[in-house]
Enzyme design. Structure first.
Site, PDB file in Angstrom:
ATOM      1  N   SER A  21       7.135 -35.287  38.298  1.00  0.00           N
ATOM      2  CA  SER A  21       6.916 -33.977  38.915  1.00  0.00           C
ATOM      3  C   SER A  21       7.496 -33.889  40.320  1.00  0.00           C
ATOM      4  CB  SER A  21       5.436 -33.601  38.911  1.00  0.00           C
ATOM      5  OG  SER A  21       4.694 -34.463  39.721  1.00  0.00           O
ATOM      6  N   LYS A  64      -2.335 -30.071  43.588  1.00  0.00           N
ATOM      7  CA  LYS A  64      -1.150 -30.099  44.451  1.00  0.00           C
ATOM      8  C   LYS A  64      -1.153 -28.923  45.426  1.00  0.00           C
ATOM      9  CE  LYS A  64       1.450 -32.702  41.108  1.00  0.00           C
ATOM     10  NZ  LYS A  64       2.388 -32.712  40.015  1.00  0.00           N
TER      11      LYS A  64
END
Length: 123
Positions: A21, A64
């Site tokens: 990611s 996140k």
């Protein structure tokens, strides 16, 4: 860069919270270094990157986003495929953070390097 090739390999099946990611982030940091062009300190990004420039879905968008917000980030780039998760985030998490969904690295480049993107488009 003229004397040393750069190869980054993030294998599928890496530690679930590490690696893939960060693809658009790793690409952007290398471009920033090569062009000697910094990106804004208040910009964060997440997304797996294919060799053809597609930005793929990631996990943990909520976590996140919280981490980015705590770090003073005001804009976060995330995969278009994660838009449903973004829309489901509580208002208190999205408050003060502009989320920009991206499908290709070209879109990431335009956000990370706006002056260079403008130059490219005008030539």
């Amino acid at each position: 860069f003229a004397r040393s090739p750069i190869h980054l390999h993030v294998p599928e099946g890496a530690v679930p919270k590490d690696g893939p990611s960060a693809g658009i982030t790793m690409a952007t940091s290398l471009i920033s270094l090569a062009l000697n062009e910094p990106i804004a300190a208040n910009l964060a990004m997440t997304g797996e990157l294919t060799l053809t420039g597609k930005v793929l879905k990631i996990g943990g968008l909520k976590e996140k986003t919280i981490a980015a917000k705590r770090s003073g980030v005001s804009t976060i780039l995330f995969p278009q495929m994660n838009l449903p998760e973004w829309n489901e985030l509580p208002d208190n998490i999205r408050e003060g953070v502009t989320g920009i969904p991206v499908e290709t690295y070209e879109q990431v480049f335009k956000q990370a390097f706006p002056s260079l993107a403008d130059e490219k488009e005008s030539s």
